[in-house]
Design an enzyme around this catalytic site. Structure first.
Site, short mmCIF file in Angstrom:
data_model
loop_
_atom_site.label_atom_id
_atom_site.label_comp_id
_atom_site.label_asym_id
_atom_site.label_seq_id
_atom_site.Cartn_x
_atom_site.Cartn_y
_atom_site.Cartn_z
N GLU A 63 0.88 -1.17 0.00
CA GLU A 63 0.00 0.00 0.00
C GLU A 63 0.92 1.22 0.00
O GLU A 63 1.51 1.54 1.03
CB GLU A 63 -0.90 0.00 1.25
CG GLU A 63 -1.80 -1.22 1.40
CD GLU A 63 -2.94 -1.24 0.39
OE1 GLU A 63 -3.09 -0.27 -0.37
OE2 GLU A 63 -3.67 -2.23 0.36
N CYS B 39 -2.28 9.44 2.38
CA CYS B 39 -1.95 8.84 1.09
C CYS B 39 -3.01 9.16 0.04
O CYS B 39 -2.71 9.28 -1.13
CB CYS B 39 -1.78 7.33 1.25
SG CYS B 39 -3.12 6.56 2.14
P1 NDP Z 1 8.29 5.02 4.61
O1 NDP Z 1 8.33 4.24 3.36
O2 NDP Z 1 9.41 5.95 4.89
O3 NDP Z 1 8.22 4.06 5.88
C1 NDP Z 1 7.17 3.11 6.04
C2 NDP Z 1 7.62 2.04 7.03
O4 NDP Z 1 8.68 1.28 6.47
C3 NDP Z 1 8.16 2.61 8.34
O5 NDP Z 1 7.81 1.78 9.40
C4 NDP Z 1 9.66 2.56 8.09
O6 NDP Z 1 10.39 2.58 9.29
C5 NDP Z 1 9.78 1.25 7.36
N1 NDP Z 1 11.00 1.07 6.58
C6 NDP Z 1 11.93 1.99 6.20
N2 NDP Z 1 12.90 1.40 5.45
C7 NDP Z 1 12.57 0.09 5.34
C8 NDP Z 1 13.17 -1.03 4.69
N3 NDP Z 1 14.28 -0.92 3.97
N4 NDP Z 1 12.55 -2.23 4.79
C9 NDP Z 1 11.40 -2.37 5.48
N5 NDP Z 1 10.80 -1.34 6.13
C10 NDP Z 1 11.36 -0.13 6.06
O7 NDP Z 1 6.89 5.77 4.61
P2 NDP Z 1 6.37 6.83 5.63
O8 NDP Z 1 6.37 6.25 7.00
O9 NDP Z 1 7.09 8.11 5.41
O10 NDP Z 1 4.84 6.97 5.21
C11 NDP Z 1 4.42 7.87 4.24
C12 NDP Z 1 4.13 7.17 2.93
O11 NDP Z 1 3.19 6.14 3.15
C13 NDP Z 1 3.51 8.08 1.90
O12 NDP Z 1 4.08 7.84 0.65
C14 NDP Z 1 2.05 7.67 1.91
O13 NDP Z 1 1.37 7.96 0.72
C15 NDP Z 1 2.16 6.21 2.17
N6 NDP Z 1 0.93 5.66 2.71
C16 NDP Z 1 0.19 4.84 1.93
C17 NDP Z 1 -1.04 4.37 2.36
C18 NDP Z 1 -1.85 3.46 1.50
O14 NDP Z 1 -2.79 2.86 2.03
N7 NDP Z 1 -1.58 3.30 0.23
C19 NDP Z 1 -1.58 4.73 3.67
C20 NDP Z 1 -0.70 5.58 4.42
C21 NDP Z 1 0.50 6.03 3.94
P3 NDP Z 1 10.86 3.99 9.88
O15 NDP Z 1 9.71 4.93 9.85
O16 NDP Z 1 11.23 3.64 11.26
O17 NDP Z 1 11.99 4.45 9.01
#
Ligand code: NDP
Length: 507
Positions: free
Chosen positions: A246, A280
Site C-alpha cells: 500500500e 496517502c
Molecule cells: P516510509 O516508506 O518511509 O516508511 C514506512 C515504514 O517502512 C516505516 O515503518 C519505516 O520505518 C519502514 N522502513 C523503512 N525502510 C525500510 C526497509 N528498507 N525495509 C522495510 N521497512 C522499512 O513511509 P512513511 O512512513 O514516510 O509513510 C508515508 C508514505 O506512506 C507516503 O508515501 C504515503 O502515501 C504512504 N501511505 C500509503 C497508504 C496506503 O494505504 N496506500 C496509507 C498511508 C500512507 P521507519 O519509519 O522507522 O523508518
C-alpha cells in the site's frame, strides 16, 4: 545503548535505543529499542508458536477475542487519540475519527472472517461429477506488518485486524515516529489475548523493517512510500515471500460544471489540508471545469485562508510529523512557481520551520513535480478541465493510482468517469468515504502498489486457498489411469462437443 523490558522476549543489553518525540515541542514521549535482526528473528519465532495456538482457536473464539479488543479500543479511544495527537501532531478530533474507522474495520473483519474464509463445498464439473469438492482458506502463519506514521492506528489495523481475523499471528513494525502508538495498540491486544503473543511489536528504524522482511515471515503487508515499497519487494523476492504493498498517491478531485461548489470546496479543502496533507489519499490535484474554475478557486482560497494550523489539540491541522518532508514541499512549491504556476494562497513563505500553512496553486503545468509527485503536505494544485473526460485523462496520467473523488450532478456521467479512473477507490460527491465502508477494498494500482486490505478482498489477502476433492464413487469414465478404456479419447471428444460445442452461453 540500554535495557528496556520487552514483553515476552529477550533483548540484548547492547541494543541501541531511539526516542519518540512530539513533533510540536520536541518533548520526548518514550524510548524504544532499535531492534536488531536477532531480536526480530526471536520475535518471529515466538509468533510461530502463537500462530498455531491462534489458528487452532477457531472462528468463534477468535471473533470473540477480536470483538473484545475493539470494545477495549472503543472504551479507551480518548486516551489513544491523545497519544496519537501527541506523537503524530494531528488534532485530537482527527485522531478520534481515525480510531472510529479502525474500530469499524476491526468489527467487520471479526464478524465476517468465517463467512468469507470458512470452508465450503463447491460444485465439481460434469467430467468430475464423482468428486466432492471443498474449498478452504488457511492462514499464512506469521504475517509481518510494516506501517507508516501518518495514520498510526487506521493503517496498521487495515492489515493487523484482517490478518488476525483470518487466523494469523502478526509481528508489527510501526514507524519510528509513531512507535508509542504502536506499542499502545499491541499492549491493548495483549489484555484481551494474554495467553500467547499473537500480536507482537518490533521497534526500530528502517533497518528493523528490513530485518522483518528477511525474518522468514509468511507474508509481508507493507504500507509506506513507493521507494521503500520497492526495497521491501526486492527483499521479499529472495525468499519468495508474498507481499501486499500500500504505497503513495497523487489523488485527483474532479469538479464538474454542475457540481455543488460549496460542497466540493469543503471536501477538497479537508481532503487536501486535513492532517497537514499527510494522507496517502489526500487531494493533491483538483481539476475544475473551465465554466466554474474561477468561482471554485475563489471559494477554495477564501476557505483555505481561514484555516489555523498549529500545535493546539484543536488546530485545523498540526505540524509536519516528519521534518524532512518540509524540504520536499518547499521544492515542489518553488518549482511550480518557476514553471509559471500561480500562487493563490500561501506560496514559498507558507512553508515554516515545522508548520506549513495552506498553499493553493493554480494553472501549474502538468509535468511539474508538484503535479506528478507526492507532496504529502497542505498543498493543492487547481488546474482546469474541459469536461469530465478530460479530467479523467489528466487524473490518469499519473504514475500513481490510489483514490480519486468526483463532484457533479449527472449521475450517469459521474458513474462513467468513476469506471474510467485508473484507481483502486473513487468517492462521488464526498472525499474518502470509501474508507468508512468496511466491505469495500482499499488499495491502489501502478506506483500506489497492489493487493487489497479491507473487505472480503482484505481477508483473502491474509489466507491461502486450498482445494480438496474426495471421490464419492468410481466414475464410469476413468480418466487418470493407464488402464483406462481404449475408447476414452473418443468419449471425451464427444462429451466436449456435447458440453462445450455450442456457441451460446448458459449458466
Ligand atoms: P516510509 O516508506 O518511509 O516508511 C514506512 C515504514 O517502512 C516505516 O515503518 C519505516 O520505518 C519502514 N522502513 C523503512 N525502510 C525500510 C526497509 N528498507 N525495509 C522495510 N521497512 C522499512 O513511509 P512513511 O512512513 O514516510 O509513510 C508515508 C508514505 O506512506 C507516503 O508515501 C504515503 O502515501 C504512504 N501511505 C500509503 C497508504 C496506503 O494505504 N496506500 C496509507 C498511508 C500512507 P521507519 O519509519 O522507522 O523508518
Amino acid at each position: 545503548m540500554g535495557v528496556i523490558p520487552s514483553r515476552g522476549g529477550t533483548v540484548s543489553i547492547d541494543t541501541p535505543t531511539f526516542q519518540s518525540t512530539e513533533p510540536a515541542t520536541g518533548e520526548v514521549i518514550d524510548s524504544f529499542l532499535d531492534m536488531t535482526s536477532d531480536e526480530v528473528n526471536a520475535t518471529v519465532d515466538r509468533a510461530r508458536i502463537a500462530a498455531t495456538w491462534w489458528a487452532d482457536l477457531g472462528w468463534d473464539a477468535r471473533r470473540e477475542r477480536l470483538l473484545g479488543w475493539k470494545a477495549l479500543l472503543a472504551r479507551r479511544a480518548d486516551q489513544l487519540a491523545w497519544l496519537v495527537h501527541r506523537e503524530g501532531g494531528k488534532p485530537v478530533e482527527d485522531a478520534l475519527l481515525e480510531i472510529a474507522l479502525s474500530i469499524e474495520h476491526l468489527t467487520w473483519a471479526a464478524k465476517n472472517a468465517e463467512k468469507v474464509l470458512g470452508e465450503r463445498r463447491v460444485k465439481p464439473s460434469l467430467l468430475t461429477m464423482n468428486q466432492s469438492a471443498r474449498l478452504s482458506y488457511e492462514p499464512f502463519g506469521v504475517v509481518g506488518v510494516i506501517g507508516p506514521w501518518n495514520y498510526p492506528v487506521f493503517t496498521p489495523v487495515g492489515s493487523v485486524g484482517y490478518a488476525l481475523a483470518a487466523g494469523n499471528a502478526v509481528v508489527f513494525k510501526p514507524s519510528e515516529y509513531t512507535t508509542a502508538v504502536g506499542q499502545w495498540m499491541v499492549e491493548s491486544f495483549a489484555q484481551v489475548v494474554p495467553e500467547q503473543p499473537v500480536l507482537q511489536i518490533v521497534t526500530g528504524r528502517g533497518g528493523t523493517g528490513a530485518a522483518l522482511c528477511a525474518a522468514g515471515v509468511d507474508k509481508i503487508s507493507f504500507t509506506g512510500s513507493t521507494a521503500t515499497g520497492r526495497k521491501v519487494m526486492a527483499a521479499a523476492a529472495q525468499t519468495l515471500t508474498p507481499v501486499l504493498l500500500e504505497l503513495g498517491g497523487k489523488d485527483a478531485c474532479l469538479v464538474d460544471a454542475d457540481a455543488d461548489l460549496d460542497k466540493a470546496v469543503d471536501a477538497a479543502l479537508f481532503g487536501a489540508m486535513g492532517n497537514a496533507g499527510q494522507t496517502c489519499v489526500a487531494v493533491e490535484r483538483v481539476y475544475a471545469h473551465e465554466a466554474i474554475f474561477d468561482e471554485f478557486l475563489d471559494k477554495l482560497a477564501a476557505r483555505a485562508r481561514m484555516l489555523e494550523p498549529g500545535s493546539h489539540p484543536t488546530s485545523s491541522y498540526g505540524p509536519m510529523t516528519v521534518a524532512a518532508q518540509i524540504h520536499i514541499i518547499r521544492e515542489h512549491v518553488q518549482h511550480a512557481i518557476e514553471c509559471g504556476g500561480r500562487v493563490i494562497v500561501g506560496g514559498d513563505e507558507a512553508v515554516g520551520e515545522r508548520v506549513v500553512h495552506p498553499i493553493v496553486l493554480a494553472d501549474v503545468p502538468e509535468n511539474c513535480p508538484a503535479v506528478t509527485d507526492e507532496s504529502f503536505g497542505p498543498v493543492v494544485i487547481v488546474n482546469r478541465m474541459r469536461d469530465l473526460n478530460d479530467g479523467v485523462d489528466k487524473a490518469n496520467a499519473s504514475q500513481y493510482g490510489l483514490g480519486a473523488s468526483l463532484f457533479g450532478s449527472d449521475r450517469t456521467a459521474l458513474a462513467a468517469a468513476a469506471r474510467r479512473l485508473r484507481t483502486g477507490m473513487v468517492s462521488i460527491n464526498s472525499w474518502v468515504m470509501y474508507a468508512g465502508v468496511p466491505a469495500l477494498p482499499w488499495g491502489g494500482v501502478g506506483n500506489s502498489g497492489f493487493g487489497r486490505i479491507h473487505g472480503p478482498d482484505g481477508l483473502h489477502e491474509f489466507a491461502r486457498s486450498k482445494g480438496v476433492v474426495r471421490e464419492r464413487f468410481t466414475s464410469p469414465l476413468v480418466l487418470t489411469s493407464f488402464s483406462r478404456r481404449p475408447d476414452t479419447g473418443a468419449l471425451v471428444s464427444k462429451a466436449l462437443v456435447a458440453l462445450h460445442g455450442r456457441r451460446t452461453w448458459r449458466s
